[in-house]
Design an enzyme around this catalytic site. Structure first.
Site, PDB file in Angstrom:
ATOM      1  N   GLU A 296       0.841  -1.203   0.000  1.00 12.22           N
ATOM      2  CA  GLU A 296       0.000   0.000   0.000  1.00 12.22           C
ATOM      3  C   GLU A 296       0.873   1.249   0.000  1.00 12.22           C
ATOM      4  OE1 GLU A 296      -3.395   1.890   3.028  1.00 12.22           O
ATOM      5  OE2 GLU A 296      -1.918   0.448   3.751  1.00 12.22           O
TER       6      GLU A 296
ATOM      7  N   LYS B  23      -9.221   2.052  -2.884  1.00 12.95           N
ATOM      8  CA  LYS B  23      -9.617   1.456  -1.608  1.00 12.95           C
ATOM      9  C   LYS B  23     -11.059   1.827  -1.264  1.00 12.95           C
ATOM     10  CE  LYS B  23      -7.933   1.030   3.166  1.00 12.95           C
ATOM     11  NZ  LYS B  23      -6.899   1.485   4.126  1.00 12.95           N
TER      12      LYS B  23
ATOM     13  N   CYS C 264      -5.074  -3.082   2.858  1.00 11.28           N
ATOM     14  CA  CYS C 264      -4.930  -2.913   4.299  1.00 11.28           C
ATOM     15  C   CYS C 264      -6.202  -3.255   5.075  1.00 11.28           C
ATOM     16  CB  CYS C 264      -4.464  -1.489   4.603  1.00 11.28           C
ATOM     17  SG  CYS C 264      -3.789  -1.295   6.275  1.00 11.28           S
TER      18      CYS C 264
END
Length: 525
Positions: A292, A351, A402
């Protein structure tokens, strides 16, 4: 009169409180760092025992105490965000932010447990009427059985509600990951809800045995636990029969957050990821996965023209999944770019599940002025669309960045729509070793539930390689630069969970409503 009642209430509460707190702490020992996962099969029983014995008001307090013990201990790693002086946050303000975050997420988890305890305490007021003579032989078992069913259904429903929001992490199911792979395979049937149901079931049998002083309940609980593990072992034992291999290289850049967003960090990231990409491609990988925001820049034309990493991609011609920032209107996105060997961006995944307060501000119009006065943290990223599909030259990928690893439905949706392998990219550099270990446990669960191979790249650890049975074939060290080459296999199987979702929770809820409705009806006769 009210003083005497309060005194009696306090005395009874004090007598059971120690056992309840002990149970919550034992459950807190089950995830990393201790990973004492067998304790989960007994740790809920003290709370169950106290709730059934107490009043609904006492039950709420018991639930809060147990929940604070569990979630407070399991999620204490959040305090690792302190100190944030490298971001310009004063030391004392940083400490205050860390403590407030810990207290809030602990309270959020404790609220779930308190809701369960209240529901159990309130529904427990209704007992099967003694005049049901036709059921006399089984009458002593009706109340315990209905409580067990109610306890399982309530917990699963509440976890499903919490999981549907933006703040979620510590399901009872993740207490078994990454070690108890047999029981985690129940997730292939109905997701993490079935693993949670199994844990609550065994604890409920133990608690009801203690309440009724039927010591044979210990044997029933043990037998039930063994049967559940046997079912999981059957699923675990199925051969993978893998085909369609894909060789991927992982780069763990190890760029500390203290320097990541500054020139020294930028230079270290560019050099480390460029060299890692070159080393891996020279060894014949078909693609490279980075963490990330591995290169914390906006991916635009200026970046492509001035960065050595982009030139290395053009020279080697090997696809890379690169973590960076995209743009969406006037805001940035936390993105994973699929960059072809010719330098073309084939796909940009943004995301979807952003971290509250860390990446976005809930109720921004109301809270933003307060947050901005408290600290200079920038929490204004844009959300990605939930229906994104990541197509690659190797087939469709299932992608999580994440925090998304905690949300099972996010992965199930992509698998159901044709995803063949899992790629997760994380930073995790904010925290101690505890958080990356718990994060790895989440990814193990997702690999099992979806029956997919998973490659996991992180900034500082733990990067990992996981097969569809949840076996960790490789895991990196912590806080060090590493590269790894592994082979995953593209799969098109669909587990029962992928096809039907968490069907067990609504089924349990319907049955619970029917059972409780029948008890209320009979009570009124």
């Amino acid at each position: 009169m009210w003083r005497k009642r309060l005194t009696r209430w306090g005395q009874k509460l004090q007598g059971d409180l120690g056992w309840v707190l002990c149970g919550g702490l034992l459950m807190g020992f089950t995830p990393a760092p201790l990973e004492a996962f067998p304790l989960a099969w007994i740790a809920l029983a003290p709370l169950w025992w106290a709730v059934v014995r107490g009043t609904p008001r006492q039950a709420i307090f018991y639930g809060l105490v147990w929940g604070c013990g569990y979630h407070g201990l399991a999620l204490f790693w959040i305090t690792g965000i302190h100190p944030m002086t490298w971001m310009g946050v004063p030391w004392l303000a940083s400490l205050l932010i860390a403590l407030l975050c810990w207290l809030f997420i602990t309270a959020w988890g404790a609220a779930l447990v308190a809701g369960w305890a209240l529901g159990m305490g309130w529904l427990n007021r209704v007992h099967p009427p003694a005049k049901m003579s036709q059921f006399a032989p089984i009458l002593p078992y009706l109340a315990p059985l209905s409580r067990i069913l109610t306890g399982i259904a309530l917990w699963c429903v509440l976890e499903a509600i919490w999981r549907s929001g933006d703040l979620w992490w510590s399901s009872l199911a993740y207490t078994q990951s990454p070690h108890n792979l047999f029981i985690l395979h129940l997730g292939q049937l109905s997701g993490s809800g079935m693993v949670t149901a199994a844990i609550v079931l065994v604890n409920g049998i133990l608690a009801e045995g203690l309440l009724s002083r039927r010591w044979q309940a210990l044997g029933w609980a043990l037998s039930c636990c063994l049967v559940l593990h046997l079912v999981g072992f059957t699923l675990y034992s199925r051969p993978l029969n893998d085909q369609n291999p894909l060789t991927i290289g992982i780069i763990q850049g190890n760029v500390p957050n203290e320097i990541k967003l500054y020139p020294a960090g930028w230079q270290k990231a560019i050099e480390g990821y460029t060299q890692g990409y070159l080393d891996l491609t020279r060894q014949g990988v078909e693609a490279v996965l980075t963490p990330e925001t591995a290169l914390p820049f906006i991916w635009n034309e200026r970046f492509r023209q001035t960065r050595s990493f982009y030139q290395a991609v053009l020279n080697q011609g090997v696809l890379v999944w690169m973590g960076g920032f995209g743009q969406k209107g006037d805001r940035l996105t936390n993105s994973l770019f699929t960059l072809s060997g010719t330098g073309e961006v084939l796909h940009r995944y943004d995301k979807v599940k952003l971290v509250p307060l860390g990446e976005y501000i809930p109720f921004e119009s109301l809270l933003s002025p307060f947050i901005n006065r408290l600290s200079p943290l920038d929490a204004h990223l844009a959300f990605g669309k939930p229906d994104q599909i990541v197509q690659t030259p190797f087939g469709q990928a299932i992608v999580g960045i994440c925090y998304e690893s905690a949300f099972q439905d996010h992965f199930r949706r992509q698998t159901r729509q044709g995803g063949e392998f899992i790629l997760t990219a994380s930073n995790n550099a904010h925290y101690s070793e505890v958080m990356p270990a718990q994060h790895h446990a989440q990814d193990v669960m997702r690999a099992i539930e979806n029956d997919r191979w998973a490659a996991r790249a992180t900034n500082t650890g733990y990067s990992a390689w996981v097969d569809p049975h949840g076996r960790t074939l490789w895991i990196s060290g912590i806080n060090r630069y590493e590269t790894y080459i592994g082979t995953l296999y593209r799969r098109q199987t669909q587990t029962l969970y992928v096809r039907w979702g968490d069907w067990l929770t609504p089924l349990l809820f319907v049955v619970m409503v029917g059972v409780q409705g029948g008890r209320w009806f009979n009570q009124s006769l």
